[in-house]
Design an enzyme around this catalytic site. Structure first.
Site, PDB file in Angstrom:
ATOM      1  NE  ARG A   1      -4.401  -1.247   1.431  1.00 20.93           N
ATOM      2  CZ  ARG A   1      -5.471  -1.380   2.192  1.00 20.93           C
ATOM      3  NH1 ARG A   1      -5.355  -1.423   3.493  1.00 20.93           N
ATOM      4  NH2 ARG A   1      -6.660  -1.448   1.646  1.00 20.93           N
TER       5      ARG A   1
ATOM      6  CD  GLN B   1      -2.856   6.146  -3.156  1.00 25.34           C
ATOM      7  OE1 GLN B   1      -2.888   6.985  -4.055  1.00 25.34           O
ATOM      8  NE2 GLN B   1      -2.937   6.459  -1.890  1.00 25.34           N
TER       9      GLN B   1
ATOM     10  CG  ASP C   1      -5.351  -0.622  -2.151  1.00 22.11           C
ATOM     11  OD1 ASP C   1      -5.748  -1.773  -1.872  1.00 22.11           O
ATOM     12  OD2 ASP C   1      -5.211   0.275  -1.306  1.00 22.11           O
TER      13      ASP C   1
ATOM     14  CB  SER D   1      -8.557   0.468  -1.302  1.00 18.55           C
ATOM     15  OG  SER D   1      -7.639   0.595  -0.250  1.00 18.55           O
TER      16      SER D   1
ATOM     17  CE1 TYR E   1      -4.294  -2.372   6.191  1.00 13.81           C
ATOM     18  CE2 TYR E   1      -1.940  -2.217   5.746  1.00 13.81           C
ATOM     19  CZ  TYR E   1      -3.233  -2.485   5.321  1.00 13.81           C
ATOM     20  OH  TYR E   1      -3.452  -2.865   4.025  1.00 13.81           O
TER      21      TYR E   1
HETATM   22  P1  NAD Z   1      -8.366  -2.661   7.819  1.00 13.94           P
HETATM   23  O1  NAD Z   1      -9.395  -3.302   6.946  1.00 13.94           O
HETATM   24  O2  NAD Z   1      -7.171  -3.449   8.234  1.00 13.94           O
HETATM   25  O3  NAD Z   1      -9.091  -2.181   9.188  1.00 13.94           O
HETATM   26  C1  NAD Z   1     -10.285  -1.433   9.188  1.00 13.94           C
HETATM   27  C2  NAD Z   1     -10.254  -0.456  10.347  1.00 13.94           C
HETATM   28  O4  NAD Z   1     -10.375  -1.151  11.598  1.00 13.94           O
HETATM   29  C3  NAD Z   1      -8.969   0.367  10.449  1.00 13.94           C
HETATM   30  O5  NAD Z   1      -9.286   1.741  10.338  1.00 13.94           O
HETATM   31  C4  NAD Z   1      -8.421   0.016  11.833  1.00 13.94           C
HETATM   32  O6  NAD Z   1      -7.784   1.115  12.471  1.00 13.94           O
HETATM   33  C5  NAD Z   1      -9.680  -0.403  12.566  1.00 13.94           C
HETATM   34  N1  NAD Z   1      -9.437  -1.213  13.782  1.00 13.94           N
HETATM   35  C6  NAD Z   1      -8.563  -2.227  13.971  1.00 13.94           C
HETATM   36  N2  NAD Z   1      -8.634  -2.688  15.252  1.00 13.94           N
HETATM   37  C7  NAD Z   1      -9.601  -1.965  15.877  1.00 13.94           C
HETATM   38  C8  NAD Z   1     -10.139  -1.979  17.197  1.00 13.94           C
HETATM   39  N3  NAD Z   1      -9.689  -2.815  18.128  1.00 13.94           N
HETATM   40  N4  NAD Z   1     -11.118  -1.074  17.491  1.00 13.94           N
HETATM   41  C9  NAD Z   1     -11.564  -0.196  16.554  1.00 13.94           C
HETATM   42  N5  NAD Z   1     -11.096  -0.141  15.279  1.00 13.94           N
HETATM   43  C10 NAD Z   1     -10.119  -1.026  14.945  1.00 13.94           C
HETATM   44  O7  NAD Z   1      -7.832  -1.319   7.230  1.00 13.94           O
HETATM   45  P2  NAD Z   1      -8.116  -0.596   5.828  1.00 13.94           P
HETATM   46  O8  NAD Z   1      -9.490  -0.038   5.858  1.00 13.94           O
HETATM   47  O9  NAD Z   1      -7.767  -1.508   4.720  1.00 13.94           O
HETATM   48  O10 NAD Z   1      -7.058   0.577   5.887  1.00 13.94           O
HETATM   49  C11 NAD Z   1      -6.784   1.294   7.073  1.00 13.94           C
HETATM   50  C12 NAD Z   1      -5.970   2.527   6.745  1.00 13.94           C
HETATM   51  O11 NAD Z   1      -4.855   2.176   5.905  1.00 13.94           O
HETATM   52  C13 NAD Z   1      -6.712   3.567   5.936  1.00 13.94           C
HETATM   53  O12 NAD Z   1      -7.583   4.329   6.671  1.00 13.94           O
HETATM   54  C14 NAD Z   1      -5.550   4.331   5.325  1.00 13.94           C
HETATM   55  O13 NAD Z   1      -5.047   5.260   6.241  1.00 13.94           O
HETATM   56  C15 NAD Z   1      -4.536   3.268   5.097  1.00 13.94           C
HETATM   57  N6  NAD Z   1      -4.529   2.907   3.662  1.00 13.94           N
HETATM   58  C16 NAD Z   1      -3.492   3.336   2.904  1.00 13.94           C
HETATM   59  C17 NAD Z   1      -3.457   3.024   1.546  1.00 13.94           C
HETATM   60  C18 NAD Z   1      -2.335   3.470   0.659  1.00 13.94           C
HETATM   61  O14 NAD Z   1      -1.463   4.157   1.108  1.00 13.94           O
HETATM   62  N7  NAD Z   1      -2.311   3.061  -0.592  1.00 13.94           N
HETATM   63  C19 NAD Z   1      -4.477   2.300   0.968  1.00 13.94           C
HETATM   64  C20 NAD Z   1      -5.542   1.889   1.773  1.00 13.94           C
HETATM   65  C21 NAD Z   1      -5.541   2.196   3.110  1.00 13.94           C
END
Ligand code: NAD
Length: 387
Positions: free
Chosen positions: A122, A127, A130, A133, A229
């Protein structure tokens, strides 16, 4: 160079890896494309649409498997398909690299090069590839639509001559990609939305969508893992979140829960007491069901009604929006293919960090170190870990 588009065989799968609209740039490179009959039908793409776009319809699935040099797929090929693969073929898809790498042993033995869309790093450059996402965006939207359909109430506030109907109250747990899309969708439908995430950084994004961010004092513990994450939390820190969730559940009509920690089972955040606190008719959609679920009562893939509360645990929501899920996935796949197909020739440069990160196996051996470790372990976990 033959690129094959197969009909997905996983139960309930409706997506296809490439649509007719995706083929132009590949054909322009001189690549031949063949499609299994019916591959795109449930995603709105008929055989004739593929033919008109310049692809051939394969004589059979077996010949396509035996002759294709590159196979973009949605899900991993099953063992019977793997036995027919052309030696050295490239397979790209959601291959469940950390859940079930052993399920691809036959493909690795045929020296297939396996690229897992879950392992695409990521980073900014990747991107556009991805797919996690893309699919999380579709799932977050669809979860709210499902909940709105099941809820015996309206979502928006209505002021009518017969009186005022208050807006639905939606609680989103986990404000990552799926959670933010769920918040945006619930807001568009007129709900009042609250959200909770362990990552404090999510607060600003939640507020920018017009929702209220619920903060929990974790006692100074850092909840940020690498790459945006969340980190895996101690039971004590998880308990603080569980208490907030039970309290908030009591006044929520809908809970959409999406919390995940990469490579770990989903955190169990919603206690039985939280479900008992919800009013009859309320709906909980557990989007973390494929990784075991965020609710301790969740049974992945099974719909339950508990004390009048509907608990949904869907395993593949993107497949319920097949046209747009396939469109987004196909664009991710096309962008990935651009890294390995140059002027119609296959060039796999594992010095490229995106290719190295996504590569499960090449030349008969595992490449990704986490996958290699799991393949060495006879008792590697099956079906319980998310990527
Ligand atoms: P994910 O599916 O792993 O997790 C979903 C959400 O659950 C996350 O926001 C995480 O903080 C939350 N979570 C985990 N444990 C928890 C707990 N105990 N209580 C409450 N919430 C909890 O994550 P995702 O949605 O795939 O991505 C998370 C972050 O990664 C995004 O918000 C973004 O900042 C980043 N991201 C970056 C890129 C990139 O740079 N290309 C792409 C996608 C996402």
């Amino acid at each position: 160079m033959l690129l094959g588009i197969l009909k997905e065989t996983a139960p309930g799968e409706t997506r296809v890896a490439l649509l007719p609209e995706s083929l132009k740039s590949l054909l322009a490179q001189g690549i031949t494309i063949a499609v299994e009959s019916g591959a795109g039908m449930s995603a709105g793409a008929s055989d004739s649409a593929y033919s008109e776009a310049g692809a051939a319809i394969a004589a059979s699935r077996a010949t396509l498997l035996a002759e294709a040099d590159v196979l973009p797929m949605v899900n991993a090929p099953n063992p019977a398909d793997q036995a027919h693969l052309k030696p050295g073929a490239v397979v790209i898809g959601f291959l469940k690299p950390l859940d079930a790498p052993q399920a691809l042993a036959a493909a690795i033995a045929r020296s297939a090069t396996l690229f897992s869309m879950e392992l695409v790093p990521r980073i900014s450059r990747a991107q556009s590839m991805d797919a996690l996402s893309s699919m999380a965006t579709v799932a977050g939207y669809k979860a709210v639509i499902l909940a709105a359909d099941r809820l015996p109430r309206l979502f928006p506030m209505l002021m009518t001559a017969a009186g005022t109907i208050p807006p639905a109250r939606v609680f989103v747990i986990g404000a990552g990609v799926a959670g933010l899309q769920a918040i945006a969708t619930a807001r568009r439908l007129g709900a009042v939305v609250e959200a909770y995430d362990v990552r404090a950084a999510a607060g600003e994004q939640v507020r920018s969508l017009g929702a209220k961010f619920l903060d929990v004092d974790l006692g100074g513990i850092s909840a940020e893992g690498g790459g945006g994450y969340a980190a895996e939390l101690s039971e004590e820190a998880l308990d603080r979140g569980r208490d907030l969730i039970t309290k908030t559940a009591a006044h929520s009509d809908v809970i959409i829960t999406t919390a995940q920690v990469p490579g770990r089972p989903a955190p169990r955040l919603i206690r039985k007491a939280a479900i008992e606190a919800m009013r009859p008719g309320s709906v909980l959609v557990d989007l973390a069901a494929p990784a075991g679920g965020n609710c301790e009562l969740t049974q992945p893939g099974i719909e339950q009604i508990l004390n009048g509360v509907t608990l949904l645990a869907p395993l593949n929501l993107p497949a319920e929006v097949p046209i747009h899920a396939s469109q987004l996935y196909a664009r991710n796949i096309l962008n990935f293919l651009a890294l390995i197909l140059k002027k119609g020739e296959l060039t796999i440069d594992l010095a490229d960090e995106v290719l190295a990160g996504a590569c499960m196996a090449h030349n008969g051996a595992p490449v990704n170190p986490r996958v290699a470790k799991l393949l060495q372990t006879d008792n590697a976990p099956a079906g319980s870990l998310a990527c």
